[in-house]
Enzyme design. Structure first.
Site, short mmCIF file in Angstrom:
data_model
loop_
_atom_site.label_atom_id
_atom_site.label_comp_id
_atom_site.label_asym_id
_atom_site.label_seq_id
_atom_site.Cartn_x
_atom_site.Cartn_y
_atom_site.Cartn_z
N GLU A 185 0.83 -1.21 0.00
CA GLU A 185 0.00 0.00 0.00
C GLU A 185 0.86 1.27 0.00
O GLU A 185 0.62 2.22 0.74
CB GLU A 185 -0.95 0.00 1.20
CG GLU A 185 -1.92 -1.17 1.21
CD GLU A 185 -2.93 -1.12 2.33
OE1 GLU A 185 -4.10 -1.49 2.11
OE2 GLU A 185 -2.56 -0.69 3.44
N GLU A 254 -6.95 -7.44 -1.11
CA GLU A 254 -7.60 -7.32 0.20
C GLU A 254 -9.07 -6.95 0.03
O GLU A 254 -9.40 -5.79 -0.20
CB GLU A 254 -6.91 -6.26 1.09
CG GLU A 254 -5.51 -6.65 1.55
CD GLU A 254 -4.95 -5.66 2.56
OE1 GLU A 254 -5.74 -4.88 3.16
OE2 GLU A 254 -3.72 -5.67 2.76
#
EC number: 3.2.1.23
Length: 728
Positions: A185, A254
């Site tokens: 991320e 995710e």
């Protein structure tokens, strides 16, 4: 007699399932714009996150088997740097941190592995997975074009890849690892720090590729990932995500099955209907890899939780914290996975044709020479819809997708749950295990005690403790002249500024008050009038860390502890600024130094028993023993009568307890329909954020198990009980 479509489909599904078991054979892993390709075959891959340190090795086989039974192809995990390298160059890969063993258990179950090396993990894990010692490497700047950081992260990444190669765990070696992830991320961080971030992204991608793992690398939430790296999506919904190149597959690393619980926060949950809808929408828009984060969340044992993160990392996952199926989510998704596999031949062979069926309804049809699959969607959040498709009518509930593996028969609708939750509701049941508590009161230190050091001004907590303990004492003396007017009038006001996370203030050995922050506002201010007498007064501030932050920029600048200002208002001269006074400091508690949480250490102190046991007293250690209950149901400690502290079973830390921190928020009736956020569906408002704390069965002996509780605030130990998690 000929087989009908349904019979043929289930035979095909069986063949696909059998093929997924062949993980010990060397295979080539590549990809194109449609999917990950294993041995020349495009695959729709269903994955679930299970983090090995958040469960015990004894739990791993059952967790992974249940994931397989639930229809998963892949197990995804981070690699936890701070667990594996607690000191520079000193590595640990045992017990819950036995990464190789975990991957081999996955392989034995016939599943693949997606290894997220990072080595930054976020994950609501202490310091985002970074070792704290990294912060004190000279010149260190985290996650940017910084030579000390790049050298350290490259060394650890190479260490992990080398281990995997030595154990032949990559798919090209006959192992189960089909994908690896570098960084995590990073896109939002790169955007914030600019050019150095872009340079770091380029460097880290080239470094990873140079390790020659033989399997694709991915970067999540990284829109500018280089051509050699697949960029992927994280979020509650990812149907509109597109990779940054036409030759990369659409992957979702995710899909948040719920959300984490923070101390002081309500417990979030995500309806099964909505998560099923999110998966169907992603697949109907060309997605080919989906990972549930989390499939099993587990427990933040020891002091591994991030800042203000609860010990439970249940995450409302399909397998709950204890490893039991959460219904209806587990079974509802299991049915979805079976139907997606029936559609797989069409999904990997064709692009969808999208047709409007109404104002908020549409059909996504995948058709090849030999197969056809259709997804009929109703995006209306309040009204059902009857649609005409292929000459037949279909009834679609609000906010749902129906799946037709043969373009004719509805096999599944995301809003039609066939499992009755009332029949399998899980609850905590007392085991009636007796406890007989003893207590030991922690001594409040003074500025001149042994084991202290002194200097002018306030020091940052973690720079001294190096996160070896939650506890750090700030000690000084306040000398009051007999002519101070407040001695016969109003008490002076003590004000203390702290970077977090909790603070206990003792004046002359007595608790004067407590203050604490929150995940949203970790900094705190203690401001309270205190009783002082003429002469020397002993001020002792116990600063308590509640995990270190796990997300953000510039980790090297983050601080914890009492940094000031510290003032005393109401003296004759007005206000004393105590910030730059001479302070003494002490690391940890006496009980920690004596290891009273262990069998040997507990015998070195005198425990009060019977009517002398301290109750509702701050800084008190409690000790008891118990025999293991019969059966195999998961166990937990009910800590609802306690305040804040830590717990140990047979010397192993089961985590921080903080039931006195009640949950904020409004818990209202929650509909599955409509866009989900982490604040939409909440439970436990006005109650403890976490009441029960997992006690792994594998940590117990048949008899005479030692339980130790360090209680910071004060509680009623006789209210502690051992419970089992079981079906109602």
């Amino acid at each position: 007699m000929g087989l009908n479509f349904r019979e043929k489909a289930w035979i095909l599904l069986g063949i696909l399932c059998c093929s997924s078991l062949i993980c010990s054979v060397k295979a080539i892993v590549t990809y194109d714009r449609k999917a990950v390709i294993i041995n020349g075959q495009r695959r729709i891959l269903l994955s679930g996150s299970i983090h090995y340190p958040r469960s015990t090795p004894e739990m791993w086989p059952d967790l992974i088997q249940k994931a397989k039974d639930g229809g998963l192809d892949v197990i995804q995990t981070y690699v936890f740097w701070n667990g594996h390298e607690p000191s520079p160059g000193q590595y640990y890969f045992e017990d819950r941190y036995d990464l190789v063993k975990f991957i081999k258990v996955v392989q034995q179950a016939g599943l693949y592995v997606h290894l997220r090396i990072g080595p930054y993990v976020c994950a609501e894990w202490n310091f985002g997975g970074f070792p704290v010692w990294l912060k004190y490497v000279p010149g260190m700047v985290f996650r940017t074009d910084n030579e000390p950081f790049k050298a350290a992260m490259q060394k650890f990444t190479e260490k992990i890849v080398r281990m995997m190669k030595e154990e032949k765990l990559f798919e090209t070696q006959g192992g189960p690892i089909i994908l690896s992830q570098i960084e995590n991320e990073y896109g939002p961080i790169e955007w914030e720090i600019g050019a150095p971030g872009k340079a770091y992204t380029k460097w880290v991608a080239e470094m990873a590729q140079g390790l020659s793992t033989g399997v694709p690398w991915i970067m999540c939430k990284q829109d500018d990932a280089p051509n050699s790296i697949i960029n992927t999506c994280n979020g509650f919904y990812c149907e509109n995500f597109k990779p940054n190149s036409d030759n990369k597959p659409k992957m979702w690393t995710e899909n948040w099955t719920g959300w984490f619980t923070e101390f002081g926060g309500a417990v979030p949950y995500r309806p099964a209907e909505d998560i099923a809808l999110s998966v169907a929408r992603f697949i109907q828009n060309g997605g080919s890899f989906i990972n549930y984060y989390m499939y099993h969340g587990g427990t933040n044992f020891d002091r591994t939780a991030g800042e203000f993160i609860a010990t439970s990392y249940d995450y409302d996952a399909p397998l709950d914290e204890y490893g039991l199926p959460r219904e209806p989510k587990y079974s509802h998704l299991k049915r979805l996975h079976k139907v997606i596999k029936l559609c797989e031949p069409a999904l990997v062979s064709a692009d969808p044709t999208v047709t409007s069926l109404g104002d908020k309804q549409e059909a996504h049809v995948f058709k090849s020479k030999s197969s056809c699959a259709a997804f009929l969607s109703n995006y209306n959040t309040s009204s059902a819809a009857r649609v005409l498709f292929g000459g037949s009518t279909y009834d679609l509930p609000p906010w749902s997708v129906s799946i037709l593996p043969d373009c004719k028969t509805e096999y599944y609708n995301t809003a039609k749950v066939q499992v009755r939750t009332s029949s399998i509701h899980m609850k905590m049941v007392p085991t009636n295990t007796p406890f007989s508590w003893g207590s030991y009161n922690e001594e409040i230190p003074s500025a001149n005690d042994n084991g202290t050091f002194s200097q002018d001004g306030l020091v940052e907590q973690i720079s001294i403790t190096r996160d070896k303990t939650d506890y750090f004492w700030y000690l000084t003396d306040i000398t009051i002249s007999p002519d101070e007017k407040f001695l016969t009038g109003e008490d002076p006001l003590l004000t203390i500024g702290s970077a977090g996370h909790a603070l206990h203030v003792f004046v002359n050995g007595q608790l004067a008050g407590t203050a604490y922050g929150s995940l949203e506002k970790p900094k705190l201010t203690f401001s309270q009038k205190i009783k002082l007498h003429a002469g020397v007064n002993k001020l002792a501030l116990l600063s308590t860390a509640a995990g270190l932050p796990n997300v953000g920029v510039h980790y090297e600048t983050w601080n914890t502890g009492v940094l000031g200002p510290v003032t005393l208002n109401g003296v004759n001269s007005g206000t004393w600024d105590m910030t730059k006074w001479k302070w003494s400091y002490k690391i940890g508690t006496k009980g920690e130094a004596l290891s009273v949480h262990t069998l040997a250490g507990s015998s070195t102190v005198e425990w009060k028993e019977g009517s002398l046991v301290a109750k509702k007293q701050p800084l008190t250690w409690y000790k008891s023993t118990f025999d293991s209950p019969t059966g195999n149901e998961p166990l937990a400690l009910d800590m609802n009568t306690m305040g804040k502290g830590q717990m140990w079973i047979n010397g192993q830390n089961i985590g921080r307890h903080w039931p006195a921190y009640t949950a904020r928020g409004k818990c209202e009736r929650c509909s599955y329909a409509g866009t989900f956020t982490e604040k939409k569906c909440l439970s436990n408002c006005g109650e403890a954020s976490q009441r029960w704390y997992h006690v792994p069965r594998s940590w117990l002996k048949p008899t005479n198990n030692l339980v130790i509780v360090l209680e910071e605030w004060g509680g009623e130990p006789n209210g502690i009980s051992l419970v089992k998690r079981t079906a109602k």
